[in-house]
Design an enzyme around this catalytic site. Structure first.
Site, PDB file in Angstrom:
ATOM      1  N   ASP A   9      -9.384  -9.254   9.592  1.00 12.11           N
ATOM      2  CA  ASP A   9      -8.796  -8.051   9.182  1.00 12.11           C
ATOM      3  C   ASP A   9      -9.687  -6.867   9.454  1.00 12.11           C
ATOM      4  O   ASP A   9      -9.187  -5.748   9.878  1.00 12.11           O
ATOM      5  CB  ASP A   9      -8.109  -7.792   7.555  1.00 12.11           C
ATOM      6  CG  ASP A   9      -7.541  -6.714   7.153  1.00 12.11           C
ATOM      7  OD1 ASP A   9      -6.436  -6.511   8.051  1.00 12.11           O
ATOM      8  OD2 ASP A   9      -7.646  -6.025   6.288  1.00 12.11           O
ATOM      9  N   HIS A  58     -10.330  -1.953  11.970  1.00  9.35           N
ATOM     10  CA  HIS A  58      -9.328  -2.579  11.430  1.00  9.35           C
ATOM     11  C   HIS A  58      -9.220  -3.874  12.209  1.00  9.35           C
ATOM     12  O   HIS A  58      -7.938  -3.754  13.092  1.00  9.35           O
ATOM     13  CB  HIS A  58      -8.062  -1.963  11.077  1.00  9.35           C
ATOM     14  CG  HIS A  58      -6.981  -2.630  10.506  1.00  9.35           C
ATOM     15  ND1 HIS A  58      -5.537  -2.312  10.403  1.00  9.35           N
ATOM     16  CD2 HIS A  58      -6.886  -3.552   9.503  1.00  9.35           C
ATOM     17  CE1 HIS A  58      -4.936  -2.713   9.583  1.00  9.35           C
ATOM     18  NE2 HIS A  58      -5.865  -3.660   9.180  1.00  9.35           N
ATOM     19  N   TYR A  93      -1.768  -3.619  -6.777  1.00  8.04           N
ATOM     20  CA  TYR A  93      -1.497  -4.575  -5.762  1.00  8.04           C
ATOM     21  C   TYR A  93      -2.332  -4.419  -4.541  1.00  8.04           C
ATOM     22  O   TYR A  93      -2.674  -3.159  -4.161  1.00  8.04           O
ATOM     23  CB  TYR A  93      -0.174  -4.339  -5.382  1.00  8.04           C
ATOM     24  CG  TYR A  93       0.436  -5.335  -4.301  1.00  8.04           C
ATOM     25  CD1 TYR A  93       0.773  -6.647  -4.998  1.00  8.04           C
ATOM     26  CD2 TYR A  93       0.696  -5.095  -3.115  1.00  8.04           C
ATOM     27  CE1 TYR A  93       1.309  -7.508  -4.481  1.00  8.04           C
ATOM     28  CE2 TYR A  93       1.323  -6.328  -2.554  1.00  8.04           C
ATOM     29  CZ  TYR A  93       1.657  -7.445  -2.866  1.00  8.04           C
ATOM     30  OH  TYR A  93       1.905  -8.654  -2.015  1.00  8.04           O
ATOM     31  N   ARG A 143       0.862  -1.062  -0.090  1.00  5.73           N
ATOM     32  CA  ARG A 143      -0.058   0.141  -0.159  1.00  5.73           C
ATOM     33  C   ARG A 143       0.955   1.232  -0.075  1.00  5.73           C
ATOM     34  O   ARG A 143       1.924   1.202   0.725  1.00  5.73           O
ATOM     35  CB  ARG A 143      -0.925  -0.162   1.408  1.00  5.73           C
ATOM     36  CG  ARG A 143      -1.985  -1.050   1.112  1.00  5.73           C
ATOM     37  CD  ARG A 143      -2.883  -0.928   2.499  1.00  5.73           C
ATOM     38  NE  ARG A 143      -2.155  -1.292   3.510  1.00  5.73           N
ATOM     39  CZ  ARG A 143      -1.788  -0.602   4.503  1.00  5.73           C
ATOM     40  NH1 ARG A 143      -1.815   0.564   4.400  1.00  5.73           N
ATOM     41  NH2 ARG A 143      -1.078  -1.088   5.676  1.00  5.73           N
ATOM     42  N   CYS A 195       0.995  -7.691  12.125  1.00  2.00           N
ATOM     43  CA  CYS A 195       1.220  -7.699  13.425  1.00  2.00           C
ATOM     44  C   CYS A 195       0.823  -9.075  13.960  1.00  2.00           C
ATOM     45  O   CYS A 195       0.592  -9.231  15.355  1.00  2.00           O
ATOM     46  CB  CYS A 195       0.892  -6.697  14.434  1.00  2.00           C
ATOM     47  SG  CYS A 195       2.095  -5.165  14.034  1.00  2.00           S
ATOM     48  N   LYS A 232      -9.671  -2.005   1.981  1.00  4.29           N
ATOM     49  CA  LYS A 232      -9.118  -0.890   2.591  1.00  4.29           C
ATOM     50  C   LYS A 232      -9.668   0.231   2.234  1.00  4.29           C
ATOM     51  O   LYS A 232     -10.311   1.244   2.955  1.00  4.29           O
ATOM     52  CB  LYS A 232      -7.669  -0.646   2.497  1.00  4.29           C
ATOM     53  CG  LYS A 232      -6.540  -1.831   2.818  1.00  4.29           C
ATOM     54  CD  LYS A 232      -6.971  -2.199   4.415  1.00  4.29           C
ATOM     55  CE  LYS A 232      -6.069  -3.237   4.715  1.00  4.29           C
ATOM     56  NZ  LYS A 232      -6.254  -3.571   6.262  1.00  4.29           N
ATOM     57  N   SER A 285      -1.058  -3.685  10.524  1.00  2.40           N
ATOM     58  CA  SER A 285      -1.003  -4.449   9.376  1.00  2.40           C
ATOM     59  C   SER A 285       0.329  -5.227   9.735  1.00  2.40           C
ATOM     60  O   SER A 285       1.451  -4.859  10.209  1.00  2.40           O
ATOM     61  CB  SER A 285      -0.646  -3.667   8.066  1.00  2.40           C
ATOM     62  OG  SER A 285      -1.587  -2.726   7.843  1.00  2.40           O
ATOM     63  N   ARG A 323       1.953 -12.250  -0.383  1.00  2.00           N
ATOM     64  CA  ARG A 323       0.750 -12.358   0.102  1.00  2.00           C
ATOM     65  C   ARG A 323       0.150 -13.615  -0.425  1.00  2.00           C
ATOM     66  O   ARG A 323       0.483 -14.115  -1.644  1.00  2.00           O
ATOM     67  CB  ARG A 323      -0.388 -11.268  -0.340  1.00  2.00           C
ATOM     68  CG  ARG A 323       0.366  -9.890   0.451  1.00  2.00           C
ATOM     69  CD  ARG A 323      -0.192  -9.586   1.843  1.00  2.00           C
ATOM     70  NE  ARG A 323       0.079  -8.348   2.331  1.00  2.00           N
ATOM     71  CZ  ARG A 323      -0.544  -7.712   3.313  1.00  2.00           C
ATOM     72  NH1 ARG A 323      -1.715  -8.395   3.575  1.00  2.00           N
ATOM     73  NH2 ARG A 323      -0.174  -6.471   3.736  1.00  2.00           N
TER      74      ARG A 323
HETATM   75  C1  OXD Z   1      -3.077  -4.363   5.449  1.00  3.60           C
HETATM   76  C2  OXD Z   1      -3.611  -5.526   5.076  1.00  3.60           C
HETATM   77  O1  OXD Z   1      -2.085  -3.869   4.996  1.00  3.60           O
HETATM   78  O2  OXD Z   1      -4.416  -6.107   5.825  1.00  3.60           O
HETATM   79  O3  OXD Z   1      -3.411  -3.949   6.742  1.00  3.60           O
HETATM   80  O4  OXD Z   1      -3.557  -5.888   3.869  1.00  3.60           O
HETATM   81 MN    MN Z   2      -4.961  -4.917   7.487  1.00  6.26          MN
END
Ligand code: OXD
Ligand code: MN
Length: 602
Positions: free
Chosen positions: A294, A245, A216, A88, A269, A225, A267, A386
């Site tokens: 998420d 989130h 992406y 991102r 974690c 998002k 993100s 991913r």
């Molecule tokens: C993020 C995702 O970047 O969930 O938070 O992809």
């Molecule tokens: Mn996320």
């Protein structure tokens, strides 16, 4: 040589023709997009299985997907993004509201008219010689009040196939809209993947997203998002619900009692790991099931509890570090019907990444397509590589995922990646203090976003990159929601990443996080007392189940939960700077709370 033409060939009868009828605004918008972008072909998606098969075959022919070894990984494909397009891009993500004031200092703002004009210029003829795909989708279960409909128009077949996994894609979305239902307009073009021409733009007042120049993840899969969080949070504030989130899980005790837990972590974690946690042997009879990994949309229910749904239908998870120890359920979820992006490819059509089980392959082709061997200096998989996997693959998927009314939340957890200061687990005093706890949480930055790796940044509620309006107003909205809840969830903080003087993780983490969860549940049930400290309630060692933990005793536990006033003084100083930036929008209750907390940790 195979024909790499990017136009669709030999389209089977009945596919690509499902042009929506009977919704004048939707039709007019699609027509506008066609006029603007001038695609060579328009393919109207219907979400069917036949369509999936056809588009996969075409994506392979175009060289965008590579089939993996179908014996090992049935239905799985491999993909590489452009090397400059791997995460991102927060710097290039804009909220375009009539006033700059509305988005606050944590968002990048652009004037909507100027930005629209600029984007329209870039989109003029952008799909010449390309296919335009029209993708109807729902975020949320079919019959939920909270569910939102989106239509994404894109020139990326990769995006279509990913959206198909991540959302409830297909004609049911048009049905839900009827003749005049409100929907999110999402226009996406990869253009020439030039970072100079990359803009991820949100127009909350128009329920609209325009994204150009990236293919992406969160930049391009617009339901995730962009809609579910940035536009979603703005809608939620206006309409009195919450877009967060957060992962969602159900924890069921051996006696069959269930608690639903929501947890916000920045993100990369470990949200996916926590959402799919397998309780260690000591917790025989306990069962964790996943609702989401998420995003959570939540509203006050008639009984004054907070009810949550997961708007998504798949997992877009970070591959590196995923293995049978860290997350066996994720490994099973990605064993079929999964798209892998930017991991390494082995000669036998398997995938590999740093931290996957077993020895590294003797040779592989890395995420850039270069020859790679275990002694290569570079990583084989990109740090933000991913997998995109359907939720239905998850062996511990909770049946509640399709429940339109959502699940009642017992506890909300805020966590970050913190080497110091923040204890393993602690509980806030009440909703307002819990909001404060979320508002002051920080985390060391990960590879999920470009830049700043390892730096500590304040990331309130893990929403810094995703809150579509002023953070001060967002905090106020949290306080307002608290007032609506007669039976609010209890709010906790956790930190799995605390380190000792030697730089080693103090807590074993992964499945053992069940122990912290158990304490949280015990607190929800009023079963255990706690130690009151200025930062909240800390577990008493005697209440925290350490039995069966190898090489970890009460003394280690006390390190993991140690209250560190000097650390908190620094944290609160950082929070103070942040609150000051929010100016007039900062709720007075939280500013007052900060002063009180500062005095308490002196
Ligand atoms: C993020 C995702 O970047 O969930 O938070 O992809
Ligand atoms: Mn996320």
């Amino acid at each position: 040589m195979s024909d790499k033409s990017i136009l669709l060939q030999s389209i089977p009868e009945g596919l690509g023709t499902h042009k929506p009828q009977g919704h004048a605004k939707l039709s007019a918008w699609i027509d506008d997009c066609i006029k603007r972008c001038q695609p060579a072909q328009v393919f109207y998606c219907d979400g069917s299985e036949a369509e999936k098969k056809f588009l996969e075959k075409e994506a392979v022919r175009m060289g965008i997907l590579t089939p993996l070894n179908q014996d090992k990984l049935p239905g799985c494909f491999y993909s590489r993004s452009h090397p400059n397009d791997v995460a991102r891009v927060e710097q290039l993500t804009f909220i375009c509201t009539p006033t700059k004031e509305a988005v606050g200092p944590t968002n990048h703002w652009r004037d909507p008219q100027e930005m629209r004009a600029k984007l329209m210029g870039m989109l003029d003829g952008a799909m010449k010689g390309r296919v335009m795909y029209v993708v109807p989708y729902m975020m949320g279960p079919k019959d939920s009040k909270l569910t939102q409909v989106g239509v994404e128009i894109t020139d990326s077949i990769y995006v279509v196939l990913n959206m198909r996994i991540m959302s409830r894609m297909g004609e049911a979305a048009y049905e839900r809209l009827g003749a005049d239902g409100d929907f999110n307009k999402g226009l996406h073009s990869t253009l020439d993947l030039n970072p100079e021409r990359r803009f991820i733009c949100h127009f909350p007042q128009d329920n609209e997203i325009i994204s150009v120049g990236s293919g992406y993840g969160g930049n391009a899969l617009l339901g995730k998002k962009c809609l579910a969080l940035r536009i979603g949070s703005a809608l939620a504030q206006r309409q009195g619900w919450m877009a967060e989130h957060m992962l969602l899980l159900a924890a069921e005790s051996p006696e069959g009692k269930k608690h639903y837990i929501a947890a916000a972590f920045p993100s990369a974690c470990g949200k996916t790991n926590f959402a799919m946690l397998i309780p260690p042997p000591h917790f025989a009879g306990w069962k964790i099931t996943t609702i989401g990994d998420d995003i959570a949309w939540m509203e006050a229910g008639p009984d004054g509890r907070l009810y949550a749904i997961n708007p998504e239908a798949g997992y877009f998870g970070v591959a590196p570090g995923t293995n049978y120890k860290s997350n066996p359920n994720a490994m099973k979820s990605i064993a079929r019907d999964t798209i892998y992006t930017n991991v390494a490819l082995t000669p036998d059509g398997d995938v590999w990444w740093e931290g996957k089980d077993g020895d590294p392959p003797a040779e592989a082709s890395d995420w850039l397509g270069n020859a790679w061997a275990p002694d290569s200096p570079d990583k084989a998989a990109h740090a933000n590589s991913r997998f995109t996997a359907p939720a239905r693959n998850n062996p511990v998927l909770a049946p509640e995922v399709d429940d339109p009314k959502g699940v009642p939340i017992s506890a909300i957890i805020f966590g970050g990646r913190r080497a110091s200061t923040v204890p393993l687990v602690f509980q806030s005093f009440d909703w307002e203090h819990g909001t404060f706890l979320g508002a002051t949480m920080g985390s060391e930055m990960t590879a999920a976003a470009a830049g700043g790796l390892g730096q500590l940044r304040l990331d309130p509620m893990a929403m810094i990159p995703f809150c579509g309006y002023h953070m001060g107003d967002y905090f106020a909205h949290w306080l307002t929601m608290g007032k609506k809840l007669k039976n609010p969830p209890l709010i906790f903080g956790v930190n799995w990443f605390r380190k000792d003087e030697q730089g080693r993780f103090v807590w074993p983490g992964f499945g053992e996080n069940m122990r912290a969860l158990k304490w949280i549940i015990d607190r929800c049930e009023g079963k255990v007392d706690a130690k009151e400290t200025p930062i909240g309630h800390l577990p008493r060692t005697e209440d925290f189940d350490l039995e069966g933990l190898k090489d970890f005793g009460p003394a280690d536990f006390e390190k993991a939960i140690a209250y560190d006033p000097a650390g908190w003084q620094k944290d609160y100083a950082l929070a103070g700077e942040f609150f000051a930036k929010l100016g007039e929008h900062m709720p007075k209750e939280l500013s007052a709370r900060l002063e009180k907390q500062k005095a308490a940790v002196k």
